[in-house]
Design an enzyme around this catalytic site. Structure first.
Site, PDB file in Angstrom:
ATOM      1  N   GLU A   1     -11.525  14.220  -0.533  1.00  0.00           N
ATOM      2  CA  GLU A   1     -12.650  13.741   0.289  1.00  0.00           C
ATOM      3  C   GLU A   1     -12.960  14.722   1.423  1.00  0.00           C
ATOM      4  OE1 GLU A   1     -10.588   9.980   0.681  1.00  0.00           O
ATOM      5  OE2 GLU A   1     -12.331   8.916  -0.076  1.00  0.00           O
TER       6      GLU A   1
ATOM      7  N   ALA B   1      -4.566  10.992   2.526  1.00  0.00           N
ATOM      8  CA  ALA B   1      -4.192  10.344   3.781  1.00  0.00           C
ATOM      9  C   ALA B   1      -2.687  10.087   3.733  1.00  0.00           C
ATOM     10  CB  ALA B   1      -4.962   9.043   3.940  1.00  0.00           C
TER      11      ALA B   1
ATOM     12  N   GLY C   1      -7.704  11.599   0.241  1.00  0.00           N
ATOM     13  CA  GLY C   1      -8.367  12.112   1.438  1.00  0.00           C
ATOM     14  C   GLY C   1      -8.512  13.624   1.434  1.00  0.00           C
TER      15      GLY C   1
ATOM     16  N   GLU D   1      -6.004   7.060  -5.334  1.00  0.00           N
ATOM     17  CA  GLU D   1      -5.720   5.861  -4.523  1.00  0.00           C
ATOM     18  C   GLU D   1      -5.481   4.624  -5.373  1.00  0.00           C
ATOM     19  OE1 GLU D   1      -8.225   8.017  -3.993  1.00  0.00           O
ATOM     20  OE2 GLU D   1      -8.441   8.436  -1.848  1.00  0.00           O
TER      21      GLU D   1
HETATM   22  N1  CAA Z   1       1.219  10.831   2.237  1.00  0.00           N
HETATM   23  C1  CAA Z   1       2.456  10.994   2.753  1.00  0.00           C
HETATM   24  N2  CAA Z   1       3.357  11.852   2.253  1.00  0.00           N
HETATM   25  C2  CAA Z   1       3.005  12.553   1.164  1.00  0.00           C
HETATM   26  C3  CAA Z   1       1.746  12.425   0.563  1.00  0.00           C
HETATM   27  C4  CAA Z   1       0.814  11.520   1.138  1.00  0.00           C
HETATM   28  N3  CAA Z   1      -0.435  11.379   0.677  1.00  0.00           N
HETATM   29  N4  CAA Z   1       1.690  13.249  -0.503  1.00  0.00           N
HETATM   30  C5  CAA Z   1       2.883  13.877  -0.562  1.00  0.00           C
HETATM   31  N5  CAA Z   1       3.673  13.460   0.443  1.00  0.00           N
HETATM   32  C6  CAA Z   1       5.047  13.881   0.746  1.00  0.00           C
HETATM   33  C7  CAA Z   1       6.042  13.244  -0.233  1.00  0.00           C
HETATM   34  O1  CAA Z   1       6.375  11.945   0.162  1.00  0.00           O
HETATM   35  C8  CAA Z   1       7.206  14.221  -0.124  1.00  0.00           C
HETATM   36  O2  CAA Z   1       7.896  13.943   1.064  1.00  0.00           O
HETATM   37  P1  CAA Z   1       9.535  13.815   1.021  1.00  0.00           P
HETATM   38  O3  CAA Z   1      10.001  15.192   0.638  1.00  0.00           O
HETATM   39  O4  CAA Z   1       9.883  13.449   2.428  1.00  0.00           O
HETATM   40  O5  CAA Z   1       9.867  12.803  -0.011  1.00  0.00           O
HETATM   41  C9  CAA Z   1       6.498  15.567   0.064  1.00  0.00           C
HETATM   42  O6  CAA Z   1       5.188  15.267   0.530  1.00  0.00           O
HETATM   43  C10 CAA Z   1       6.378  16.358  -1.234  1.00  0.00           C
HETATM   44  O7  CAA Z   1       5.762  15.527  -2.207  1.00  0.00           O
HETATM   45  P2  CAA Z   1       6.402  15.229  -3.666  1.00  0.00           P
HETATM   46  O8  CAA Z   1       7.882  15.346  -3.607  1.00  0.00           O
HETATM   47  O9  CAA Z   1       5.817  13.941  -4.146  1.00  0.00           O
HETATM   48  O10 CAA Z   1       5.815  16.463  -4.475  1.00  0.00           O
HETATM   49  P3  CAA Z   1       5.471  16.522  -6.038  1.00  0.00           P
HETATM   50  O11 CAA Z   1       5.139  17.945  -6.326  1.00  0.00           O
HETATM   51  O12 CAA Z   1       6.523  15.865  -6.836  1.00  0.00           O
HETATM   52  O13 CAA Z   1       4.122  15.634  -6.215  1.00  0.00           O
HETATM   53  C11 CAA Z   1       1.894  14.914  -5.619  1.00  0.00           C
HETATM   54  C12 CAA Z   1       2.943  16.063  -5.578  1.00  0.00           C
HETATM   55  C13 CAA Z   1       1.459  14.651  -7.044  1.00  0.00           C
HETATM   56  C14 CAA Z   1       0.718  15.388  -4.800  1.00  0.00           C
HETATM   57  C15 CAA Z   1       2.533  13.632  -5.017  1.00  0.00           C
HETATM   58  O14 CAA Z   1       3.124  13.958  -3.758  1.00  0.00           O
HETATM   59  C16 CAA Z   1       1.545  12.541  -4.788  1.00  0.00           C
HETATM   60  O15 CAA Z   1       1.177  11.847  -5.713  1.00  0.00           O
HETATM   61  N6  CAA Z   1       1.095  12.346  -3.509  1.00  0.00           N
HETATM   62  C17 CAA Z   1       0.223  11.258  -3.143  1.00  0.00           C
HETATM   63  C18 CAA Z   1      -1.197  11.507  -3.593  1.00  0.00           C
HETATM   64  C19 CAA Z   1      -2.059  10.299  -3.218  1.00  0.00           C
HETATM   65  O16 CAA Z   1      -1.874   9.213  -3.697  1.00  0.00           O
HETATM   66  N7  CAA Z   1      -3.066  10.545  -2.343  1.00  0.00           N
HETATM   67  C20 CAA Z   1      -3.958   9.501  -1.880  1.00  0.00           C
HETATM   68  C21 CAA Z   1      -3.491   8.967  -0.549  1.00  0.00           C
HETATM   69  S1  CAA Z   1      -4.420   7.558   0.007  1.00  0.00           S
HETATM   70  C22 CAA Z   1      -5.860   8.204   0.624  1.00  0.00           C
HETATM   71  O17 CAA Z   1      -6.054   9.392   0.648  1.00  0.00           O
HETATM   72  C23 CAA Z   1      -6.861   7.182   1.139  1.00  0.00           C
HETATM   73  C24 CAA Z   1      -8.188   7.748   1.532  1.00  0.00           C
HETATM   74  O18 CAA Z   1      -9.138   7.655   0.789  1.00  0.00           O
HETATM   75  C25 CAA Z   1      -8.367   8.366   2.852  1.00  0.00           C
END
Ligand code: CAA
Length: 257
Positions: A111, A65, A108, A131
């Protein structure tokens, strides 16, 4: 549609939906999820389409998400938006859905893949429910679907540590159907979808409904449900075609009627 691409003629009887926010690793913002819900509803009502593929790109199926969209929200904001009602609609899609996953399928994104009926993964796929690392927990079915797929011990470990698993581990855990080289994951998902699309669409949808029911009701109720759908299929022309084709030693030609 701004954040998804829809191709209703990806292959005969198969629609392809591609999540399309590549710079954000296909983070699932509210608009994207609304578009996905609307596209699936339209495809579900299209008699020509018998199976659906949802995919992302090589780097990410979806990284979860949209954290940036949620970061400043209050409980009441979340309640008002009620984002998971969109997911409930997606879960009601009758036609079989295959997730073609490469790269990140996190939060998400994992999921969403689990809401699909089958997962074809590239060897670069990574799954996880991270998360917990951002101070929350899965909210779109992760604690339930992951536990049903993996069992308590493994699901607990993934949900409480937020660690990712690679495609080989996901396969050995029973989370996904198959792994293929990265250049083939969409092709392989299309092959699987085509195989399903060659069956009676009424039978595939009723069978999907019955398998999904097994997650929700006790065995006896599930067996009754299965039996009802089995009997119902004897009202379809496809049942006559399928059984006659077997007897006549020819390939059936299912019309979806
Ligand atoms: N939401 C918003 N933006 C996201 C995102 C997310 N879930 N995942 C990645 N992005 C964005 C980053 O912010 C980045 O944007 P900017 O260039 O503007 O900074 C871009 O995508 C590229 O990401 P990274 O630079 O972080 O890429 P990376 O290769 O270094 O890392 C990753 C990749 C490990 C997937 C890392 O991006 C990450 O940890 N993302 C979040 C994963 C996460 O926590 N997901 C759970 C979300 S909460 C949820 O899903 C609730 C639910 O149950 C519905």
């Amino acid at each position: 549609m701004e954040f998804i691409l829809v191709k209703k003629d990806h292959a005969p009887h198969i629609a392809l939906i591609q999540l399309n926010r590549p710079k954000e690793l296909n983070a699932l913002n509210l608009q994207l999820m609304g578009e996905l819900r609307d596209a699936l509803k339209e495809i579900d009502e299209d008699d020509d389409i018998r199976a659906i593929i949802i995919t992302g790109n090589e780097r990410a199926f979806a990284a979860g998400a949209d954290i940036k969209q949620m970061a400043g929200k209050t409980t009441i904001d979340m309640w008002k938006v009620d984002q998971f009602s969109t997911w409930d609609q997606i879960n009601k899609t009758r036609k079989p859905i295959i997730a073609a996953v490469s790269g990140f399928a996190l939060g998400g994104g994992c999921e969403l893949a689990m809401t699909c009926d089958m997962i074809v993964a590239s060897e670069t796929a990574q799954f996880g429910q991270p998360e917990i690392k951002i101070g929350v927990m899965p909210g779109a079915g992760g604690t339930q679907r992951l536990t049903k797929a993996l069992g308590k011990a493994k699901a607990m470990e993934l949900v409480l540590t937020g660690k990712f698993i690679d495609a080989d581990t996901a396969l050995s855990y029973g989370l996904i159907n198959k792994i293929v080289p990265v250049e083939l994951y969409l092709e392989e998902a299309t092959k699987l979808a085509s195989e399903i699309a060659s069956m009676s669409p009424i039978a595939t949808q009723m069978a999907k409904e019955a398998v999904k029911r097994s997650f929700e009701v006790p065995l006896e109720e599930g067996l009754h449900f299965e039996r009802k759908n089995f009997y119902m299929l004897f009202s379809s022309e496809d049942q006559k075609e399928g059984m006659n084709a077997f007897v006549e030693k020819r390939k059936p030609d299912f019309k979806g009627s």
